[in-house]
Write a protein that holds these residues in place. Sequence first.
Motif, mmCIF file in Angstrom:
data_model
loop_
_atom_site.group_PDB
_atom_site.id
_atom_site.type_symbol
_atom_site.label_atom_id
_atom_site.label_comp_id
_atom_site.label_asym_id
_atom_site.label_seq_id
_atom_site.Cartn_x
_atom_site.Cartn_y
_atom_site.Cartn_z
ATOM 1 N N LEU A 49 0.829 -1.200 0.000
ATOM 2 C CA LEU A 49 0.000 0.000 0.000
ATOM 3 C C LEU A 49 0.872 1.263 0.000
ATOM 4 O O LEU A 49 0.564 2.240 -0.694
ATOM 5 C CB LEU A 49 -0.934 -0.007 1.208
ATOM 6 C CG LEU A 49 -2.046 -1.064 1.190
ATOM 7 C CD1 LEU A 49 -2.849 -1.012 2.469
ATOM 8 C CD2 LEU A 49 -2.952 -0.872 -0.025
ATOM 9 N N LEU A 50 1.950 1.237 0.772
ATOM 10 C CA LEU A 50 2.875 2.374 0.752
ATOM 11 C C LEU A 50 3.510 2.544 -0.630
ATOM 12 O O LEU A 50 3.657 3.667 -1.124
ATOM 13 C CB LEU A 50 3.967 2.185 1.810
ATOM 14 C CG LEU A 50 3.516 2.230 3.275
ATOM 15 C CD1 LEU A 50 4.684 1.883 4.197
ATOM 16 C CD2 LEU A 50 2.967 3.604 3.619
ATOM 17 N N ALA A 51 3.888 1.421 -1.253
ATOM 18 C CA ALA A 51 4.459 1.480 -2.603
ATOM 19 C C ALA A 51 3.432 1.999 -3.601
ATOM 20 O O ALA A 51 3.779 2.725 -4.545
ATOM 21 C CB ALA A 51 4.951 0.089 -3.016
ATOM 22 N N LEU A 52 2.163 1.657 -3.385
ATOM 23 C CA LEU A 52 1.099 2.139 -4.259
ATOM 24 C C LEU A 52 0.947 3.654 -4.157
ATOM 25 O O LEU A 52 0.805 4.360 -5.168
ATOM 26 C CB LEU A 52 -0.216 1.451 -3.878
ATOM 27 C CG LEU A 52 -1.469 1.817 -4.673
ATOM 28 C CD1 LEU A 52 -1.317 1.400 -6.122
ATOM 29 C CD2 LEU A 52 -2.696 1.158 -4.057
ATOM 30 N N VAL A 53 1.006 4.163 -2.935
ATOM 31 C CA VAL A 53 0.864 5.607 -2.710
ATOM 32 C C VAL A 53 2.030 6.369 -3.333
ATOM 33 O O VAL A 53 1.860 7.476 -3.864
ATOM 34 C CB VAL A 53 0.765 5.890 -1.197
ATOM 35 C CG1 VAL A 53 0.821 7.383 -0.926
ATOM 36 C CG2 VAL A 53 -0.516 5.297 -0.633
ATOM 37 N N ILE A 54 3.228 5.784 -3.301
ATOM 38 C CA ILE A 54 4.409 6.462 -3.847
ATOM 39 C C ILE A 54 4.536 6.221 -5.353
ATOM 40 O O ILE A 54 4.836 7.142 -6.123
ATOM 41 C CB ILE A 54 5.678 5.982 -3.119
ATOM 42 C CG1 ILE A 54 5.611 6.351 -1.637
ATOM 43 C CG2 ILE A 54 6.929 6.575 -3.761
ATOM 44 C CD1 ILE A 54 6.750 5.772 -0.813
ATOM 45 N N GLY A 55 4.306 4.988 -5.791
ATOM 46 C CA GLY A 55 4.538 4.639 -7.187
ATOM 47 C C GLY A 55 3.543 5.236 -8.157
ATOM 48 O O GLY A 55 3.898 5.541 -9.305
ATOM 49 N N THR A 56 2.291 5.444 -7.723
ATOM 50 C CA THR A 56 1.273 5.973 -8.636
ATOM 51 C C THR A 56 1.562 7.413 -9.066
ATOM 52 O O THR A 56 1.633 7.693 -10.270
ATOM 53 C CB THR A 56 -0.121 5.863 -8.003
ATOM 54 O OG1 THR A 56 -0.415 4.486 -7.729
ATOM 55 C CG2 THR A 56 -1.182 6.424 -8.934
ATOM 56 N N PRO A 57 1.738 8.351 -8.136
ATOM 57 C CA PRO A 57 2.074 9.712 -8.605
ATOM 58 C C PRO A 57 3.422 9.774 -9.314
ATOM 59 O O PRO A 57 3.602 10.584 -10.236
ATOM 60 C CB PRO A 57 2.071 10.541 -7.320
ATOM 61 C CG PRO A 57 2.227 9.565 -6.212
ATOM 62 C CD PRO A 57 1.579 8.305 -6.674
ATOM 63 N N LEU A 58 4.360 8.923 -8.889
ATOM 64 C CA LEU A 58 5.657 8.908 -9.575
ATOM 65 C C LEU A 58 5.498 8.452 -11.014
ATOM 66 O O LEU A 58 6.106 9.027 -11.932
ATOM 67 C CB LEU A 58 6.624 7.991 -8.822
ATOM 68 C CG LEU A 58 8.028 7.855 -9.420
ATOM 69 C CD1 LEU A 58 8.733 9.203 -9.452
ATOM 70 C CD2 LEU A 58 8.853 6.843 -8.619
ATOM 71 N N GLY A 59 4.685 7.423 -11.241
ATOM 72 C CA GLY A 59 4.443 6.953 -12.604
ATOM 73 C C GLY A 59 3.756 8.002 -13.458
ATOM 74 O O GLY A 59 4.093 8.183 -14.644
ATOM 75 N N LEU A 60 2.764 8.717 -12.880
ATOM 76 C CA LEU A 60 2.109 9.794 -13.633
ATOM 77 C C LEU A 60 3.092 10.900 -13.988
ATOM 78 O O LEU A 60 3.070 11.438 -15.102
ATOM 79 C CB LEU A 60 0.958 10.365 -12.802
ATOM 80 C CG LEU A 60 -0.342 9.570 -12.790
ATOM 81 C CD1 LEU A 60 -1.326 10.194 -11.812
ATOM 82 C CD2 LEU A 60 -0.948 9.496 -14.190
ATOM 83 N N LEU A 61 3.946 11.240 -13.045
ATOM 84 C CA LEU A 61 4.921 12.298 -13.289
ATOM 85 C C LEU A 61 5.891 11.906 -14.394
ATOM 86 O O LEU A 61 6.177 12.701 -15.303
ATOM 87 C CB LEU A 61 5.679 12.597 -11.991
ATOM 88 C CG LEU A 61 6.648 13.780 -12.007
ATOM 89 C CD1 LEU A 61 5.885 15.084 -12.240
ATOM 90 C CD2 LEU A 61 7.441 13.840 -10.707
ATOM 91 N N VAL A 62 6.380 10.681 -14.335
ATOM 92 C CA VAL A 62 7.330 10.228 -15.353
ATOM 93 C C VAL A 62 6.670 10.148 -16.722
ATOM 94 O O VAL A 62 7.266 10.494 -17.748
ATOM 95 C CB VAL A 62 7.920 8.858 -14.950
ATOM 96 C CG1 VAL A 62 8.762 8.271 -16.081
ATOM 97 C CG2 VAL A 62 8.773 9.003 -13.691
ATOM 98 N N SER A 63 5.424 9.703 -16.761
ATOM 99 C CA SER A 63 4.748 9.518 -18.048
ATOM 100 C C SER A 63 4.312 10.819 -18.693
ATOM 101 O O SER A 63 4.182 10.891 -19.919
ATOM 102 C CB SER A 63 3.527 8.610 -17.856
ATOM 103 O OG SER A 63 2.581 9.216 -16.983
ATOM 104 N N ARG A 64 4.097 11.869 -17.889
ATOM 105 C CA ARG A 64 3.538 13.112 -18.429
ATOM 106 C C ARG A 64 4.567 14.230 -18.578
ATOM 107 O O ARG A 64 4.315 15.194 -19.299
ATOM 108 C CB ARG A 64 2.399 13.602 -17.523
ATOM 109 C CG ARG A 64 1.276 12.599 -17.338
ATOM 110 C CD ARG A 64 0.587 12.278 -18.644
ATOM 111 N NE ARG A 64 -0.118 13.433 -19.152
ATOM 112 C CZ ARG A 64 -0.525 13.569 -20.399
ATOM 113 N NH1 ARG A 64 -0.246 12.623 -21.279
ATOM 114 N NH2 ARG A 64 -1.186 14.645 -20.776
ATOM 115 N N VAL A 65 5.688 14.151 -17.893
ATOM 116 C CA VAL A 65 6.702 15.213 -17.959
ATOM 117 C C VAL A 65 7.939 14.644 -18.661
ATOM 118 O O VAL A 65 8.591 13.723 -18.145
ATOM 119 C CB VAL A 65 7.070 15.734 -16.556
ATOM 120 C CG1 VAL A 65 8.092 16.857 -16.660
ATOM 121 C CG2 VAL A 65 5.813 16.214 -15.829
#
Length: 297
Positions: free
Chosen positions: A107-123
Amino acid sequence: MASTETAPKAQKSDDLAGLEAGLDALDSVQIHRTPVREVLVKKVLPPAVAVALVLVVWQLLVSLKVTDEYKLPAPSAVWDSLTTMWLEGTLLSVLWTSVSRALLGFLLALVIGTPLGLLVSRVRFVRAAIGPILAGLQSLPSVAWVAPAVLWLGLNDSMMYAVILLGAVPSIANGLVAGVDQVPPLFLRAGQTLGATGLRGAWHIVMPAALPGYLAGLKQGWAFSWRSLMAAEIIASSPDLGLGLGQLLENGRNNIDMAGIFLAIILILIVGIAIDLLVFSPLERTVLRRRGLLAKG
């Protein structure tokens, strides 16, 4: 003359109506409840037969004395170890120690990995900067993080969660990046036209469209969480950490208890299969069904 002219028009309108009805039938998702008997035959019976065959072959190898008994214990010896743990009241506590750690770490990895993935994919700049690092971290064995985590944080639960995060976050982030890359550009342009930009566009357009790839990343992230935790529990042992499945496996090795080792391996396997069947498989079926990919005629 008028009747002869209206006849082709009527025929044409009937053909168009039939074509539209056919397209509607193709687009419609027909969902019906699968009979229990069919579920048992197609879902339960094949794995049950496979498990039975493995047990038969296992017992056959023991009966033929292919190797020494201390190297390959009989299934009955593993069952005796399981029964002993159950009677002593330690079986459920061992399972809960590992499962609770893995779920919280995931769950902690989910909270960190989701915004990180969005950031990497969009910027683009962020993707160019840390995209290759995430790919490299995903291929790095989780066991490599145990030693530095022990030195950084000591022998405690924080060390366990750190190893889980370092193993699971790259998988979740990369899964979301892969899902976003598969979103048709038309969806993004349509969302921008409707005013769905920034966080609103990410929530209403990007995430729903990237959901299949994101779920694949979550599934892989759970696998990395579970494997990372087992590596940490096997290597790092302390009375303060409690007894988990990884430590149970390591205790069997130290005591040359092959039945205990086999029991720990089987329990680790059962937990991994159970989480997949109870959590990720239903989520995948739901997403695919809503997109018409599991429709039944």
